[in-house]
Design an enzyme around this catalytic site. Structure first.
Site, PDB file in Angstrom:
ATOM      1  N   SER A  78      67.445 -50.165  55.125  1.00 11.35           N
ATOM      2  CA  SER A  78      68.478 -49.516  54.325  1.00 11.35           C
ATOM      3  C   SER A  78      69.879 -49.835  54.814  1.00 11.35           C
ATOM      4  O   SER A  78      70.850 -49.238  54.357  1.00 11.35           O
ATOM      5  CB  SER A  78      68.254 -47.997  54.333  1.00 11.35           C
ATOM      6  N   THR A 180      71.307 -44.607  55.210  1.00  5.37           N
ATOM      7  CA  THR A 180      72.603 -45.029  55.776  1.00  5.37           C
ATOM      8  C   THR A 180      72.733 -44.688  57.255  1.00  5.37           C
ATOM      9  O   THR A 180      72.380 -43.588  57.676  1.00  5.37           O
ATOM     10  CB  THR A 180      73.715 -44.276  55.014  1.00  5.37           C
ATOM     11  N   THR A 198      75.645 -49.293  55.097  1.00  7.85           N
ATOM     12  CA  THR A 198      74.449 -49.097  54.279  1.00  7.85           C
ATOM     13  C   THR A 198      74.241 -50.246  53.291  1.00  7.85           C
ATOM     14  O   THR A 198      75.193 -50.963  52.973  1.00  7.85           O
ATOM     15  CB  THR A 198      74.572 -47.786  53.472  1.00  7.85           C
ATOM     16  N   ARG A 208      77.285 -51.194  41.794  1.00 13.70           N
ATOM     17  CA  ARG A 208      77.415 -49.765  42.146  1.00 13.70           C
ATOM     18  C   ARG A 208      77.899 -49.625  43.603  1.00 13.70           C
ATOM     19  O   ARG A 208      77.434 -50.305  44.500  1.00 13.70           O
ATOM     20  CB  ARG A 208      76.063 -49.073  41.991  1.00 13.70           C
ATOM     21  N   THR A 231      75.072 -38.986  54.652  1.00 11.70           N
ATOM     22  CA  THR A 231      74.007 -39.851  54.166  1.00 11.70           C
ATOM     23  C   THR A 231      73.375 -39.171  52.953  1.00 11.70           C
ATOM     24  O   THR A 231      73.496 -37.967  52.774  1.00 11.70           O
ATOM     25  CB  THR A 231      72.952 -40.121  55.259  1.00 11.70           C
ATOM     26  N   GLY A 232      72.722 -39.979  52.129  1.00 11.57           N
ATOM     27  CA  GLY A 232      72.065 -39.415  50.953  1.00 11.57           C
ATOM     28  C   GLY A 232      72.739 -39.840  49.662  1.00 11.57           C
ATOM     29  O   GLY A 232      73.420 -40.865  49.618  1.00 11.57           O
TER      30      GLY A 232
END
Ligand code: ASP
Length: 323
Positions: A78, A180, A198, A208, A231-232
């Site tokens: 990731s 991330t 990330t 994106r 993160t997320g």
């Protein structure tokens, strides 16, 4: 007079307390350094950062070294080399960096360069700008001597081809428990810095950009207050200016834990207000303040983070809002 009216304006915006409130953190920091990093891979990255600090590197050097370790590991799927591609099968990387003085650098949607955090640092230190995107970011990286590489590893390609069979985009919660890498830290004298890197949401639309390279969203450092990284689900972190919100909370007297919790609660409130489905969303924040206090909070269970100091090297589970 000018200063008074400036402070008044800031006050009207709810921003004035930053400098004043920062002084509230009176406990002198007496550690030899402190690093906080998202997810399990933070354990190893923290160790690398720690070693760099002990060798005489700055907080920023240590963070760059720690994140680079993760970026260059093809098994970490990731971040950097080996990161999952977008829905067109292209690995695009995002990263940003910030120091205690407010110097910032960022790259977005960059292809073919495995170490975007170092490129972000070069943007910060060697250009008059703070953010480069896409081809321009890659062009700059190549000019700076970064090698051009194929970032797609065989496992990512195989998984992407499987995904293409249905091509259903759905943000994935806690992918194998690591997403991330966000690292924030402080040296023995209390100088703060942070970095975030990330490959973004797997199978995102080409072009994106998430929160991770956006200063204030994926990362924020205030040298007088503290630092936070996220993160997320990046869209939600951008919407709420998450990391700045956390640092702002600490400036106003919240502990790092309370400030992270308040930011997650704000995100939950935004979801509720907008009537959106958030059953597939995970978001986590980690934060530290100038006194060396640390905190973390996530929307759902499953978010962990690594902490490293002179007498500590461990992985902690964050508290969370929803079961
Ligand atoms: N925050 C990243 C993004 O939205 C992804 C993640 O941390 O899982 O791109």
């Amino acid at each position: 007079m000018i200063r008074r009216s400036f402070l008044k304006t800031l006050g009207a915006l709810g921003l004035a307390p930053i400098a004043a409130q920062a002084k509230l953190h009176k406990a002198p920091y007496s550690g030899q350094g402190l690093f906080l990093t998202t997810w399990r891979f933070g354990l190893e990255s923290n160790q690398v950062a720690w070693t760099r600090l002990q060798e005489g590197g700055s907080t920023l050097d240590a963070i760059e070294a720690g994140i680079r370790r993760c970026e260059l590991d093809p098994a970490e799927r990731s971040v950097g080399l080996g990161g999952r591609p977008d829905r067109d099968g292209v690995v695009t990387l995002d990263a940003c960096i910030m120091d205690h003085l407010g110097n910032i650098g960022s790259v977005c949607g960059m292809e073919g360069i495995a170490t975007p955090l170092s490129v972000a640092r070069a943007v910060m230190e060697k250009t008059p700008h703070v953010m480069l995107v896409g081809d321009g970011a890659q062009q700059f990286a190549l000019e700076q001597g970064f090698p051009l590489e194929n970032l797609m590893v065989a496992d990512s390609e195989r998984e992407w081809k499987q995904w293409l069979e249905k091509s259903e985009y759905q943000p994935v919660i806690n992918i194998e428990n690591h997403d991330t890498i966000g690292m924030i830290g402080m040296d023995a004298s209390g100088i703060l810095a942070g970095g975030c890197s990330t490959s973004g949401m797997a199978y995102k639309m080409h072009g994106r950009v998430g929160d991770s390279p956006i200063i204030g969203a994926g990362l924020y450092v205030d040298g007088a207050v503290g630092a936070c990284t996220a993160t997320g689900h990046g869209e939600e972190v951008i919407r709420t200016v998450g990391s700045f919100r956390v640092v702002q909370g600490m400036a106003q007297g919240l502990s790092p834990h309370q400030a992270c919790k308040a930011a997650i609660e704000a995100i939950a409130e935004f979801f509720t207000r907008r009537g959106k489905d958030w059953s597939h969303t995970q978001i986590g924040f980690i934060a530290l303040n100038k006194s060396g206090e640390i905190g973390a909070y996530s929307l759902r269970p499953g978010f962990n983070y690594a902490v490293k100091s002179a007498d500590r090297a461990e992985l902690l589970d964050a508290d969370y809002l929803l079961d």
